[in-house]
Design a protein around this motif. Structure first.
Motif, PDB file in Angstrom:
ATOM      1  N   THR A  46       0.862  -1.182   0.000  1.00 21.04           N
ATOM      2  CA  THR A  46       0.000   0.000   0.000  1.00 21.04           C
ATOM      3  C   THR A  46       0.898   1.231   0.000  1.00 21.04           C
ATOM      4  O   THR A  46       2.097   1.129   0.286  1.00 21.04           O
ATOM      5  CB  THR A  46      -0.915   0.052   1.248  1.00 21.04           C
ATOM      6  OG1 THR A  46      -0.127   0.409   2.393  1.00 21.04           O
ATOM      7  CG2 THR A  46      -1.637  -1.271   1.490  1.00 21.04           C
ATOM      8  N   PRO A  47       0.355   2.410  -0.274  1.00 20.46           N
ATOM      9  CA  PRO A  47       1.169   3.626  -0.181  1.00 20.46           C
ATOM     10  C   PRO A  47       1.730   3.865   1.230  1.00 20.46           C
ATOM     11  O   PRO A  47       2.692   4.593   1.402  1.00 20.46           O
ATOM     12  CB  PRO A  47       0.197   4.739  -0.578  1.00 20.46           C
ATOM     13  CG  PRO A  47      -0.858   4.061  -1.370  1.00 20.46           C
ATOM     14  CD  PRO A  47      -0.975   2.678  -0.803  1.00 20.46           C
ATOM     15  N   TRP A  48       1.135   3.242   2.230  1.00 25.68           N
ATOM     16  CA  TRP A  48       1.550   3.407   3.626  1.00 25.68           C
ATOM     17  C   TRP A  48       2.675   2.463   4.032  1.00 25.68           C
ATOM     18  O   TRP A  48       3.202   2.546   5.136  1.00 25.68           O
ATOM     19  CB  TRP A  48       0.355   3.170   4.546  1.00 25.68           C
ATOM     20  CG  TRP A  48      -0.759   4.120   4.344  1.00 25.68           C
ATOM     21  CD1 TRP A  48      -1.839   3.960   3.501  1.00 25.68           C
ATOM     22  CD2 TRP A  48      -0.926   5.387   4.949  1.00 25.68           C
ATOM     23  NE1 TRP A  48      -2.653   5.060   3.577  1.00 25.68           N
ATOM     24  CE2 TRP A  48      -2.118   5.950   4.459  1.00 25.68           C
ATOM     25  CE3 TRP A  48      -0.174   6.119   5.873  1.00 25.68           C
ATOM     26  CZ2 TRP A  48      -2.574   7.193   4.850  1.00 25.68           C
ATOM     27  CZ3 TRP A  48      -0.634   7.356   6.270  1.00 25.68           C
ATOM     28  CH2 TRP A  48      -1.824   7.886   5.760  1.00 25.68           C
ATOM     29  N   CYS A 116      -5.309   2.050   4.676  1.00 26.46           N
ATOM     30  CA  CYS A 116      -5.499   1.913   3.230  1.00 26.46           C
ATOM     31  C   CYS A 116      -6.961   1.761   2.835  1.00 26.46           C
ATOM     32  O   CYS A 116      -7.289   1.876   1.652  1.00 26.46           O
ATOM     33  CB  CYS A 116      -4.661   0.770   2.671  1.00 26.46           C
ATOM     34  SG  CYS A 116      -4.813  -0.766   3.551  1.00 26.46           S
ATOM     35  N   ARG A 136      -6.880  10.106  -6.455  1.00 27.34           N
ATOM     36  CA  ARG A 136      -6.086   9.149  -5.689  1.00 27.34           C
ATOM     37  C   ARG A 136      -4.590   9.373  -5.863  1.00 27.34           C
ATOM     38  O   ARG A 136      -3.818   9.177  -4.938  1.00 27.34           O
ATOM     39  CB  ARG A 136      -6.462   7.724  -6.113  1.00 27.34           C
ATOM     40  CG  ARG A 136      -5.980   6.636  -5.190  1.00 27.34           C
ATOM     41  CD  ARG A 136      -6.627   6.660  -3.819  1.00 27.34           C
ATOM     42  NE  ARG A 136      -8.049   6.550  -3.854  1.00 27.34           N
ATOM     43  CZ  ARG A 136      -8.738   5.413  -3.777  1.00 27.34           C
ATOM     44  NH1 ARG A 136      -8.098   4.278  -3.631  1.00 27.34           N
ATOM     45  NH2 ARG A 136     -10.046   5.420  -3.821  1.00 27.34           N
ATOM     46  N   ARG A 137      -4.161   9.830  -7.023  1.00 32.56           N
ATOM     47  CA  ARG A 137      -2.733  10.088  -7.257  1.00 32.56           C
ATOM     48  C   ARG A 137      -2.241  11.207  -6.329  1.00 32.56           C
ATOM     49  O   ARG A 137      -1.204  11.083  -5.674  1.00 32.56           O
ATOM     50  CB  ARG A 137      -2.483  10.449  -8.715  1.00 32.56           C
ATOM     51  CG  ARG A 137      -1.013  10.686  -8.999  1.00 32.56           C
ATOM     52  CD  ARG A 137      -0.748  10.843 -10.467  1.00 32.56           C
ATOM     53  NE  ARG A 137      -0.761   9.496 -11.045  1.00 32.56           N
ATOM     54  CZ  ARG A 137      -1.012   9.228 -12.302  1.00 32.56           C
ATOM     55  NH1 ARG A 137      -1.272  10.182 -13.149  1.00 32.56           N
ATOM     56  NH2 ARG A 137      -0.989   7.985 -12.730  1.00 32.56           N
ATOM     57  N   ASN A 140      -2.164   9.886  -2.756  1.00 38.43           N
ATOM     58  CA  ASN A 140      -1.014   9.026  -2.512  1.00 38.43           C
ATOM     59  C   ASN A 140       0.281   9.836  -2.383  1.00 38.43           C
ATOM     60  O   ASN A 140       1.167   9.457  -1.622  1.00 38.43           O
ATOM     61  CB  ASN A 140      -0.889   7.968  -3.601  1.00 38.43           C
ATOM     62  CG  ASN A 140      -1.948   6.885  -3.462  1.00 38.43           C
ATOM     63  OD1 ASN A 140      -2.565   6.724  -2.409  1.00 38.43           O
ATOM     64  ND2 ASN A 140      -2.173   6.145  -4.532  1.00 38.43           N
TER      65      ASN A 140
END
Length: 159
Positions: A46-48, A116, A136-137, A140
């Motif tokens: 995930t981005p996290w 997420c 979303r971009r 993120n």
């Protein structure tokens, strides 16, 4: 502290210690069962993912019949985290949603999972919710900034 609350908190803390694969770690602040310093690592893929986020859990004498206060100490940009770091989840904010069936460990797993999968329709941070829903971009990118900030480990409770 009531004997029941003490027994339950000890049990909950042992559950946390026995599950390092969850990427959630905790210590008692000043050896006090009522205040936990927790590290939640971002969920994989995930981005996290690379984030190392500090959180505190503060319990009342009524635990497990009342929820703890969960608050991120690390800076956060998330739809379900208020500006002061307080986690916005129904089970934490409304006593009628909390049940003693929830353990502290299961609560921490829920907090990790909303990183997420946020609840954007009950947002605490409207800017984050709007970006998550519409761009979303850009969302993120903001998450990545927060993840980078989380790497400053000099204030981690484990040092």
């Amino acid at each position: 502290m009531s004997a029941y609350a003490r027994r339950r908190l000890k049990q909950d803390f042992l559950e946390l210690e026995k599950n390092p694969s969850s990427r959630i770690f905790g210590v008692l602040r000043n050896n006090d069962l009522m205040i936990w310093d927790v590290i939640i690592c971002g969920p994989k893929d995930t981005p996290w993912e690379e984030g190392i986020f500090q959180l505190s859990l503060e319990f009342s004498e009524d635990y497990p019949h009342a929820p703890p206060i969960a608050k991120f100490i690390s800076r956060m940009f998330h739809p379900n985290v208020f500006e002061d770091g307080t986690v916005c989840l129904d089970i934490l904010l409304y006593n009628n949603c909390w049940t003693p069936a929830w353990s502290s460990y299961s609560l921490l797993i829920a907090i990790q999972s909303i990183l997420c999968d946020p609840f954007i329709h009950s947002a605490a941070n409207f800017e984050a919710a709007k970006l998550f829903d519409t761009d979303r971009r850009a969302y993120n990118r903001r998450v990545f900034e927060i993840v980078e900030l989380s790497w400053n480990s000099e204030d981690l409770p484990f040092n």
